[in-house]
Design a protein around this motif. Structure first.
Motif, short mmCIF file in Angstrom:
data_model
loop_
_atom_site.label_atom_id
_atom_site.label_comp_id
_atom_site.label_asym_id
_atom_site.label_seq_id
_atom_site.Cartn_x
_atom_site.Cartn_y
_atom_site.Cartn_z
N PRO A 36 0.80 -1.22 0.00
CA PRO A 36 0.00 0.00 0.00
C PRO A 36 0.84 1.28 0.00
O PRO A 36 0.53 2.22 -0.72
CB PRO A 36 -0.83 -0.10 1.30
CG PRO A 36 -0.56 -1.42 1.88
CD PRO A 36 0.58 -2.04 1.19
N GLU A 37 1.96 1.29 0.75
CA GLU A 37 2.78 2.52 0.81
C GLU A 37 3.30 2.90 -0.57
O GLU A 37 3.53 4.07 -0.87
CB GLU A 37 4.01 2.37 1.73
CG GLU A 37 3.82 1.68 3.05
CD GLU A 37 3.86 0.16 2.93
OE1 GLU A 37 4.92 -0.38 2.62
OE2 GLU A 37 2.81 -0.48 3.14
N VAL A 55 2.30 -7.06 -6.03
CA VAL A 55 3.38 -8.05 -6.08
C VAL A 55 2.81 -9.34 -6.62
O VAL A 55 1.72 -9.76 -6.23
CB VAL A 55 3.94 -8.37 -4.67
CG1 VAL A 55 5.23 -9.17 -4.77
CG2 VAL A 55 4.14 -7.12 -3.87
N GLY A 56 3.57 -9.99 -7.49
CA GLY A 56 3.09 -11.27 -8.01
C GLY A 56 4.25 -12.15 -8.42
O GLY A 56 5.42 -11.83 -8.19
N GLU A 98 -5.85 -0.05 -12.59
CA GLU A 98 -7.07 -0.45 -11.88
C GLU A 98 -6.75 -1.41 -10.76
O GLU A 98 -5.68 -2.03 -10.75
CB GLU A 98 -8.02 -1.14 -12.88
CG GLU A 98 -8.60 -0.17 -13.88
CD GLU A 98 -9.27 -0.90 -15.03
OE1 GLU A 98 -9.73 -2.04 -14.82
OE2 GLU A 98 -9.31 -0.34 -16.12
N GLU A 99 -7.72 -1.52 -9.85
CA GLU A 99 -7.49 -2.40 -8.71
C GLU A 99 -7.41 -3.87 -9.15
O GLU A 99 -8.15 -4.31 -10.02
CB GLU A 99 -8.65 -2.25 -7.71
CG GLU A 99 -8.30 -2.82 -6.37
CD GLU A 99 -9.48 -2.79 -5.42
OE1 GLU A 99 -9.45 -3.57 -4.47
OE2 GLU A 99 -10.43 -2.01 -5.64
N ILE A 100 -6.48 -4.61 -8.54
CA ILE A 100 -6.37 -6.05 -8.83
C ILE A 100 -6.59 -6.79 -7.51
O ILE A 100 -6.12 -6.35 -6.46
CB ILE A 100 -4.99 -6.46 -9.38
CG1 ILE A 100 -4.44 -5.43 -10.37
CG2 ILE A 100 -5.06 -7.82 -10.02
CD1 ILE A 100 -3.00 -5.72 -10.77
#
Ligand code: F3S
Length: 445
Positions: A389-390, A395-396, A415-417
């Protein structure tokens, strides 16, 4: 009862922990992470090498302290340390109420019941028993990635390894049990399965009289909902053309192979009781790369095996340099009580083992940097595992990264994942082990 469960050691042991958690849940016990409220503490231990043993003992001692102060009524020790040192544990640790062997973990609920009645339980079975349990595992690896254990024990008897004594000879988990486990994982939202066993490549030999991993993989590919199948713990001499063909042809199987080779010097390989020569290792790696050009190869090595000379070490360095592994783990040799290697002459001093390990890791750092650099500009499917968040980034992992042991890709997205989603990412940067990139479109299926 409120139960605190501590799982140590390898991913195979973690699967046993998840099975035990499933059995405890089925019996309406409540799993808690709160040490203060735990009424039963279970420590599933490891005893592979000295450091793992130390960690297990330390954890048991900490939990024993907790038992003196908190709500805890029972402390139960399971797993590999319990298998090897049950008498010592019971003698020296009066706080421990029960010990459970590696082939008796399915008795955990019964052990709790008997311990609550005041019995100091020792639950052990033949080392070659294979517990087959009818429960849905409690997943501890997040909702979308899991290990799938297809075998137990090992027949290879490498001279440094204690595992056959702790886990018995190789037994394949029958096809229908593996498939049931995989289907249940898929039903609960798992999309990546990582196939594990002490060794995965001889699966089927004890059941069918011949290796049948390719057949098992084809069946697993039919399980709906699974997107990635990743093969870990393959033995080089067991990698057949048929297996390579299946990895090549089945889109769900990641072009990734974990193949522990331990050394490259023929003299050391022989002392280790390994069955391959350097030439044979080069041949199999060459074939894998020719047949599957984008394959990511991971291996592990041991430095400072008894009798390892400077020349053997140079041999290993040149091997690492020429083979260019995508991922590499290097460990110093740890003499294990009761193994042939422990009694071999010419044990190598600890500092030499460590120097050699550090040298190999440094060499690999450069190789890894070159490998990750080659990924820049490519589009790769990524399993998203979380968000920082910071930094506002995700990460993936790509097909090149097994959970826990390999690298990550850090992703910018407009966009949000959601964690567990697959996205396609254009790789824009790289450091020694990790990548960075931008989402180019959401994967839809
Ligand atoms: Fe440790 Fe047992 Fe695994 S010794 S590495 S937990 S098989």
């Amino acid at each position: 009862m409120k139960i605190l469960f501590v799982s140590l050691g390898c991913d195979k042991n973690l699967v046993d922990s998840e099975v035990m958690l499933g059995l405890l849940r089925d019996r309406h016990h409540v799993i808690t992470n709160d040490e203060a409220e735990a009424e039963v503490i279970v420590v599933n231990t490891c005893s592979f090498i000295h450091d793992a043993r130390e960690e297990s003992i330390q954890t048991i001692l900490e939990m024993a302290e907790l038992k003196k102060s908190g709500q805890c009524r029972l402390l139960i020790v399971t797993g590999c340390l319990a298998e090897k040192y049950k008498d010592e544990i019971l003698e020296e640790l009066p706080e421990v109420d029960a010990v459970v062997g590696t082939t008796a973990y399915d008795r955990i609920c019964d052990v709790i019941d008997r311990s609550l009645e005041g019995e100091r339980v020792q639950s052990f079975e033949s080392i070659d028993r294979l517990p087959l349990v009818n429960t849905r595992r409690v997943l501890t690896t997040g909702g979308y990635s899991s290990y799938l254990k297809i075998g137990e024990g090992c027949d290879k008897h490498c001279t440094y390894c204690i595992i056959p004594k702790l886990r018995g000879n190789y037994r394949s988990v029958p096809l229908e049990n593996v498939l049931k486990d995989a289907r249940q994982l898929a039903e609960s939202g798992v999309t990546e399965i990582n196939i594990v066993a002490q060794e995965t490549t001889t699966w089927g030999k004890d059941i069918y009289g011949e290796k049948r991993l390719p057949m098992l993989l084809k069946e697993l590919c039919k399980v709906e909902g699974i997107r990635w199948i990743r093969l870990l713990y393959c033995y080089p001499e067991e990698i057949t053309d048929e297996l390579i063909q299946v990895i090549k042809e089945e889109p769900k199987i990641c072009h990734y192979l974990d193949m522990p080779i331990q050394h490259s010097s023929d003299a050391i390989l022989k002392r280790m009781g390994r069955r391959t020569s350097r030439q044979e290792l080069e041949d199999i790696i060459g074939k894998l790369r020719r047949e599957i050009p984008d394959i990511a190869l991971r291996t592990t090595l041991i430095t400072g095996f008894p009798g390892e000379t400077e020349e053997d070490h140079e041999n290993l360095k040149s091997f690492v340099e020429t083979m260019g592994f995508d991922r590499l783990g290097v460990f110093t040799y740890s003499p294990e009580e009761g193994t042939p290697a422990e009694r071999m002459p010419d044990q190598v001093p600890e500092e030499v083992k460590e120097e050699r390990r550090d040298e190999l890791m440094l060499l690999q750092q450069q190789i890894s940097a070159e490998k990750t650099e080659q990924m820049v500009g490519k589009n790769l499917d990524v399993l998203v595992e979380g968000r920082i968040p910071e930094e506002g980034i995700y990460v993936g992992r790509t097909y090149r990264d097994a959970p826990e042991v390999d690298g990550y890709i850090f992703i910018n997205a407009e966009e949000e994942i959601i964690s567990g989603d697959f996205v396609t990412v254009k790789v824009t940067g790289a450091d020694e082990y990790d990548l960075t990139g931008d989402v180019i479109y959401e994967f839809t299926e």
